[in-house]
Design an enzyme around this catalytic site. Sequence first.
Site, PDB file in Angstrom:
ATOM      1  N   HIS A  13       0.873  -1.199   0.000  1.00 48.70           N
ATOM      2  CA  HIS A  13       0.000   0.000   0.000  1.00 48.70           C
ATOM      3  C   HIS A  13       0.896   1.230   0.000  1.00 48.70           C
ATOM      4  O   HIS A  13       1.483   1.586   1.014  1.00 48.70           O
ATOM      5  CB  HIS A  13      -0.911   0.024   1.236  1.00 48.70           C
ATOM      6  N   HIS A  15       1.599   5.386  -1.634  1.00 53.17           N
ATOM      7  CA  HIS A  15       1.303   6.590  -2.426  1.00 53.17           C
ATOM      8  C   HIS A  15       2.624   7.206  -2.869  1.00 53.17           C
ATOM      9  O   HIS A  15       3.479   7.496  -2.021  1.00 53.17           O
ATOM     10  CB  HIS A  15       0.553   7.629  -1.587  1.00 53.17           C
ATOM     11  N   ASN A  41      -4.951   7.438  -6.098  1.00 52.96           N
ATOM     12  CA  ASN A  41      -5.649   8.690  -5.751  1.00 52.96           C
ATOM     13  C   ASN A  41      -4.865   9.923  -6.184  1.00 52.96           C
ATOM     14  O   ASN A  41      -4.555  10.802  -5.385  1.00 52.96           O
ATOM     15  CB  ASN A  41      -6.000   8.741  -4.254  1.00 52.96           C
ATOM     16  N   LYS A  99      -9.348   0.016  -5.989  1.00 54.43           N
ATOM     17  CA  LYS A  99      -9.366   0.632  -4.671  1.00 54.43           C
ATOM     18  C   LYS A  99     -10.686   1.360  -4.455  1.00 54.43           C
ATOM     19  O   LYS A  99     -11.095   2.184  -5.281  1.00 54.43           O
ATOM     20  CB  LYS A  99      -8.205   1.628  -4.552  1.00 54.43           C
ATOM     21  N   HIS A 136     -10.490   1.434   1.640  1.00 55.94           N
ATOM     22  CA  HIS A 136     -10.275   2.403   2.723  1.00 55.94           C
ATOM     23  C   HIS A 136     -11.515   2.293   3.599  1.00 55.94           C
ATOM     24  O   HIS A 136     -12.584   2.787   3.237  1.00 55.94           O
ATOM     25  CB  HIS A 136     -10.100   3.823   2.180  1.00 55.94           C
ATOM     26  N   HIS A 174      -4.675  -0.491   5.753  1.00 57.46           N
ATOM     27  CA  HIS A 174      -4.214   0.250   6.931  1.00 57.46           C
ATOM     28  C   HIS A 174      -5.169   0.133   8.125  1.00 57.46           C
ATOM     29  O   HIS A 174      -5.760   1.115   8.560  1.00 57.46           O
ATOM     30  CB  HIS A 174      -3.935   1.715   6.604  1.00 57.46           C
ATOM     31  N   ASP A 247       1.441   2.643   3.520  1.00 56.61           N
ATOM     32  CA  ASP A 247       0.601   3.839   3.344  1.00 56.61           C
ATOM     33  C   ASP A 247       1.462   5.097   3.403  1.00 56.61           C
ATOM     34  O   ASP A 247       0.981   6.153   3.812  1.00 56.61           O
ATOM     35  CB  ASP A 247      -0.525   3.882   4.388  1.00 56.61           C
ATOM     36  N   HIS A 251       3.285  14.523   1.677  1.00 55.75           N
ATOM     37  CA  HIS A 251       2.669  15.839   1.442  1.00 55.75           C
ATOM     38  C   HIS A 251       3.767  16.865   1.653  1.00 55.75           C
ATOM     39  O   HIS A 251       4.727  16.625   2.396  1.00 55.75           O
ATOM     40  CB  HIS A 251       1.543  16.099   2.448  1.00 55.75           C
ATOM     41  N   ALA A 263      -3.859  14.854   5.573  1.00 50.87           N
ATOM     42  CA  ALA A 263      -3.644  13.560   6.221  1.00 50.87           C
ATOM     43  C   ALA A 263      -2.617  12.756   5.446  1.00 50.87           C
ATOM     44  O   ALA A 263      -2.690  12.670   4.223  1.00 50.87           O
ATOM     45  CB  ALA A 263      -4.955  12.790   6.265  1.00 50.87           C
TER      46      ALA A 263
HETATM   47  C1  NCD Z   1      -3.443   9.166   2.046  1.00 51.13           C
HETATM   48  C2  NCD Z   1      -2.940  10.188   1.044  1.00 51.13           C
HETATM   49  O1  NCD Z   1      -2.389  11.219   1.462  1.00 51.13           O
HETATM   50  O2  NCD Z   1      -3.069   9.960  -0.165  1.00 51.13           O
HETATM   51  N1  NCD Z   1      -3.489   9.763   3.352  1.00 51.13           N
HETATM   52  C3  NCD Z   1      -3.496   9.112   4.551  1.00 51.13           C
HETATM   53  O3  NCD Z   1      -3.654   9.769   5.574  1.00 51.13           O
HETATM   54  N2  NCD Z   1      -3.323   7.819   4.632  1.00 51.13           N
HETATM   55  C4  NCD Z   1      -4.752   8.624   1.613  1.00 51.13           C
HETATM   56  C5  NCD Z   1      -5.183   7.390   2.383  1.00 51.13           C
HETATM   57  O4  NCD Z   1      -4.635   6.313   2.206  1.00 51.13           O
HETATM   58  O5  NCD Z   1      -6.097   7.515   3.197  1.00 51.13           O
HETATM   59 ZN    ZN Z   2      -3.285   5.094   1.607  1.00 48.09          ZN
END
Ligand code: NCD
Ligand code: ZN
Length: 345
Positions: A13, A15, A41, A99, A136, A174, A247, A251, A263
């Site tokens: 998992h 990003h 996403n 997803k 999710h 997660h 996960d 950011h 988040a």
């Molecule tokens: C994830 C993101 O920033 O893309 N953020 C997170 O808090 N985990 C999205 C997600 O997996 O919920």
């Molecule tokens: Zn995620």
Amino acid sequence: MNKLTITQPDDWHLHIRNGEMLKTVLPHTAQQFARAIIMPNLKPPVTSTQQALQYRNEILLALPSESDFKPLMTLYLTGSTTTQDVKQAAECEHIHAFKLYPAGATTNSDAGVADPKTIYPIFEAMQQFDIPLLIHGEVVDHDCDIFDRERVFIERTLSDIVRQFPDLRIVLEHVTTSDAVEFVKSTANNIAATITPQHLLYNRNAMLVGGIKPHYYCLPILKREQHRESLLEAAISGNPKFFLGTDSAPHQTGSKENACGCAGCFSAHAAIELYAEAFESAGALEKLEGFASFFGADFYRLPRNNRTITLTKEPWLVPDSYGQGEINITPLKAGEQLAWKLEAR
Ligand code: NCD
Ligand code: ZN
């Protein structure tokens, strides 16, 4: 134990975004993991096989030249996903899952599905074509407390999906609560869960005591200690239903240190070391390999990796930030020491 050699792990998992952010974060994952399930996403989301293949090419181009890291692509479910989309994805060797984001649940989930019941025909097709559903698992009702959203999702939504589609392979992503752990344990082998390093290492005090600490804010949100303990117990149990998914969700520092902070925790810089720390805290380092390197591959019906990695007990200082130019990412444990270090760093 001062050295630990394990089969190379995979991240189930992840990003990694696109553009400059992708170029900054991808090498961190590629130096640890052989493969990763890439979350769709983006803005706009990755909803078709064609888009996923384009995104995959962008990832391959951003890889360090010597790397043979393999991105495993996923598609984002929307109200417009068709059974034809499912068939096409299932037939594509590079696409490994769909997803489900409840609309509004997390970062870039606006295009998600408001009511999962409305896409049951799509789950039916996924079951038929045998492509996994990644979830999710949080409700978005404004009257549901943020700390209860995972439990309520399991009760109201997930139990019914599992009942209606008994052969559908599902990963509850997660997981953060003992409720999720108990639910996953109680179901058949086609239901699994990923666990992040932050949910194994921290409870919500890390985020809220002594000042609000936005770099611990992710979704689902950190829970109380009792939940962390049951996640750790599940991770070290050797039960193949629980496997590694960081996960890692980068950011910009400025978007997190903000009156309305995003988040997501960035953990790719030290993912396997963070897990090693969690497993060692439970005296269970010998259980890390199954969790990190075997169970996910088995669930996705992919071969286990052949290479190994070695971790050494050698403290190192996590930088305050990563990135250059426009990019500035504050990692998990910024400015703190880690006990384990991946060899060849
Ligand atoms: C994830 C993101 O920033 O893309 N953020 C997170 O808090 N985990 C999205 C997600 O997996 O919920
Ligand atoms: Zn995620």
